[in-house]
Design a protein around this motif. Structure first.
Motif, PDB file in Angstrom:
ATOM      1  N   SER A 182      21.754   5.567  60.918  1.00 27.87           N
ATOM      2  CA  SER A 182      20.993   5.767  59.672  1.00 27.87           C
ATOM      3  C   SER A 182      21.622   4.982  58.534  1.00 27.87           C
ATOM      4  O   SER A 182      20.917   4.428  57.679  1.00 27.87           O
ATOM      5  N   GLN A 189      14.716   9.808  58.688  1.00 33.78           N
ATOM      6  CA  GLN A 189      15.016  10.650  59.843  1.00 33.78           C
ATOM      7  C   GLN A 189      14.390  12.032  59.681  1.00 33.78           C
ATOM      8  O   GLN A 189      13.858  12.597  60.621  1.00 33.78           O
ATOM      9  N   ASP A 208      13.551   5.580  61.538  1.00 32.37           N
ATOM     10  CA  ASP A 208      14.864   6.163  61.805  1.00 32.37           C
ATOM     11  C   ASP A 208      14.710   7.414  62.652  1.00 32.37           C
ATOM     12  O   ASP A 208      14.478   8.502  62.136  1.00 32.37           O
TER      13      ASP A 208
HETATM   14 MG    MG Z   1      20.769   9.310  61.705  1.00 37.33          MG
END
Ligand code: MG
Ligand code: ADP
Length: 580
Positions: free
Chosen positions: A374, A415, A495
């Motif tokens: 990330s 994410q 992500d």
């Molecule tokens: Mg991550």
């Protein structure tokens, strides 16, 4: 303080007129005991009822004038207080939005919320009270004393003696309680934090059956708060009995000496009553003054909390390039020896990363949790600044771009899928304000989210609850992907955005992306080897360092980290998904 005055500058007129009208009101108030005295001495003494009525009328008139002044003052004070604190709230909100992730991470959301709400409200109350009382209260206290001197110097000497005693009592009590009020404020903060955390994590609390512990914990915090408040309350509770005792003792003495003066023919009965009236006016004002000081102290504390945020400079500065055309043979995204460390002294979250991604390529990013996936993709839209090296987009350092210029090139699907309250259409249009329904459906189609909308009775007009709670994790993920696609970005970052999708849907999504977004550079972050298997380049991260870059077959041969990830995941289900 300087900052506060800056926001009040707009309300100069109100800030002057408010206290002025308050002083006017106070002057009329100081006249009242004199009128009452003349009613007693002239009207009642001579049994002249028409004089009493006339003077009574005068009293009512004074009352009406006083009320008018008071309302006018209130109006101006409120306008100045509300106006300047609104301006301040707006400025604070703007300032918060200029913060980079780094500041937001370190300050924390919940204190920011208290500062922009209750702290500013307290400042507003403070401004309002200061404008109304700061001049008025001392004016009445000293005015009443002077009026007393004009009536009788000997009796007025009491005033001179009583006022300092009252001052000492009032200020001593305040001196003790103010630090405790601060403590109350910080304990209240804790209770609020607890409630907020509990409510936002309510599902987890229930799942682990922690309700009882949470309640005990809350009970403990709020009992501490209550005890502190009780303690402060008891001390401030002394204020009234003590001051009233002093004042009444003074009144007794006043009537006693006053009576003798009357007997001696120096004073009239009405004048004694006027003196008693002045004495009680002083008491009331002193108590108001004490209240004012408590509030001002609180407001100053809040103001300094606000200032602390306002004084924090955003850690990143915006560049100037708004648009940079994509060029052939120039990598769309390039990392040159990039390292980043989140906090001083911490281990690097990424170290010495180098790669180039060309338009139309799909880049897979894989690695265990905490390996820096990330972090890597968040550097492309410049959510954080690198500690070392350079990130280039279309051949230019990301720091040269304006935020808008850079971020219009990049579509990010974070994410954690976050949706906002509003309709599905409104959420999708975040990517592009004027997107038509066709465009939205096209994006949904690619994101495999068309059926989510079609199954709903109201289609695109379906309401999304706060945080997207009325949707499943997978539905939310697909909608956030569609939101990023609507923008039609040059660079698309997913992500771990397919983590809640089943393997078949995940595969369909990748296929659709390949077909519909041919020119875009796609970053696919995943923990599943199957998801990124067919990428043009795969970046394998291990604890912030690149363990290997290449295609699946090469990496499988040469990169041990990658091979281990693949081998640990090759279940029958994934094979099936791969074929799909
Ligand atoms: Mg991550
Ligand atoms: P991944 O996405 O691969 O799971 P991350 O990029 O989120 O990993 O995290 C990499 C490392 O950086 C971790 O050790 C994590 O603790 C740290 N980290 C991530 N975000 C922050 C942050 N905002 N502040 C401080 N440290 C962070």
């Amino acid at each position: 303080m300087k900052r506060l005055l800056y926001y009040m500058k707009e309300y100069k007129k109100e800030s002057i007129l408010g206290p002025l009208f308050k002083l006017l009101e106070a002057s009329f108030e100081l006249l009242v005991p004199l009128v009452v005295a003349s009613i007693i001495d002239t009207g009642i003494a001579n049994r002249d009822s028409s004089y009493v009525l006339r003077m009574g009328g005068l009293l009512i008139l004074l009352g009406i004038i006083g009320l008018t002044c008071s309302i006018t003052a209130q109006y101006f004070a409120a306008k100045a207080a509300v106006g300047s604190s609104t301006a301040m709230r707006k400025a604070l909100f703007e300032h918060l939005n200029s913060f980079s992730y780094k500041e937001l991470d370190t300050i924390g959301t919940s204190t920011l919320i208290t500062r922009i709400t209750s702290d500013i409200n307290q400042v507003q109350t403070g401004i309002n009270l200061v404008l109304r009382l700061f001049l008025r209260s001392p004016f009445i206290v000293f005015g009443a004393m002077i009026m007393a001197f004009t009536i009788d110097a000997k009796c007025a000497a009491f005033f001179a003696g009583v006022i300092p005693v009252l001052f000492i009592v009032v200020f001593a009590i305040m001196g003790i309680t103010i630090p405790w009020y601060r403590k109350v404020q910080s304990q209240l903060d804790r209770v609020l934090l607890h409630v907020r955390e509990n409510l936002s994590g309510v599902r987890v609390v229930r799942a682990f059956n922690r309700q009882q512990d949470e309640m005990d914990c809350f009970h403990q915090d709020s009992t501490t708060l209550m005890n502190t408040q009780l303690f402060v309350g008891r001390i401030s509770g002394l204020l009234n009995p003590l001051t009233y005792a002093i004042i009444n003792a003074a009144v007794i003495l006043l009537i006693w000496t006053g009576g003798r003066q009357v007997d001696a023919g120096i004073l009239s009965q009405g004048q004694v009553v006027a003196l008693v009236n002045y004495m009680s006016q002083i008491l009331v004002e002193l108590i108001k003054l004490a209240n004012l000081i408590v509030n001002v102290t609180k407001s100053l504390a809040c103001l300094s909390r606000i200032n602390k945020i306002m004084d924090r400079e955003p850690g990143m500065t915006e560049g100037t390039v708004a648009d940079q055309k994509q060029k052939k043979n120039v990598p769309c995204v390039e990392f040159k020896n990039v390292s980043i460390t989140y906090e001083k002294g911490a281990d690097a979250a990424l170290s010495h990363v180098n790669f180039q991604a060309y338009p139309g390529e799909t880049i897979g990013v894989i690695g265990g949790t905490g390996s820096g996936k990330s972090t890597l993709v968040s550097l492309i839209p410049r959510f954080y600044d690198v500690s070392e090296g350079e990130v280039l987009v279309d051949g230019r350092n990301v720091q040269d771009y304006t935020y808008e210029g850079l971020r219009s090139k990049v579509g990010v699907v974070p994410q954690k899928a976050v949706l906002f309250s509003g309709t599905i259409r409104e959420n999708l249009q975040w990517g592009k304000k004027d997107a038509t329904d066709e465009e939205l459906y096209a994006a949904l189609e690619t994101a495999q989210g068309r059926e989510i909308v079609e199954k709903k009775e109201k289609g695109l007009d379906t309401e999304v609850l706060q945080g997207g709670r009325n949707l499943s994790g997978g539905q939310r993920q697909r909608l956030t992907i569609a939101r990023a696609l609507v923008r039609d970005p040059e660079i698309l970052i997913l992500d771990d955005s397919a983590s809640a999708l089943d393997f078949a849907t995940d595969a369909k999504l990748r296929k659709a992306l390949r077909e519909h977004k041919k020119e875009a550079t796609v970053f696919l972050v995943s923990q599943r080897a199957a998801t990124i298997r067919q990428a043009d380049q795969i970046i394998v991260l291990d604890d912030g360092a690149v363990a290997g870059i290449g295609k699946h077959d090469e990496l499988y041969q040469n990169c041990e980290v990658y091979r281990e990830i693949c081998n640990s995941q090759s279940s029958a289900e994934e094979e099936k998904a791969h074929e799909a």
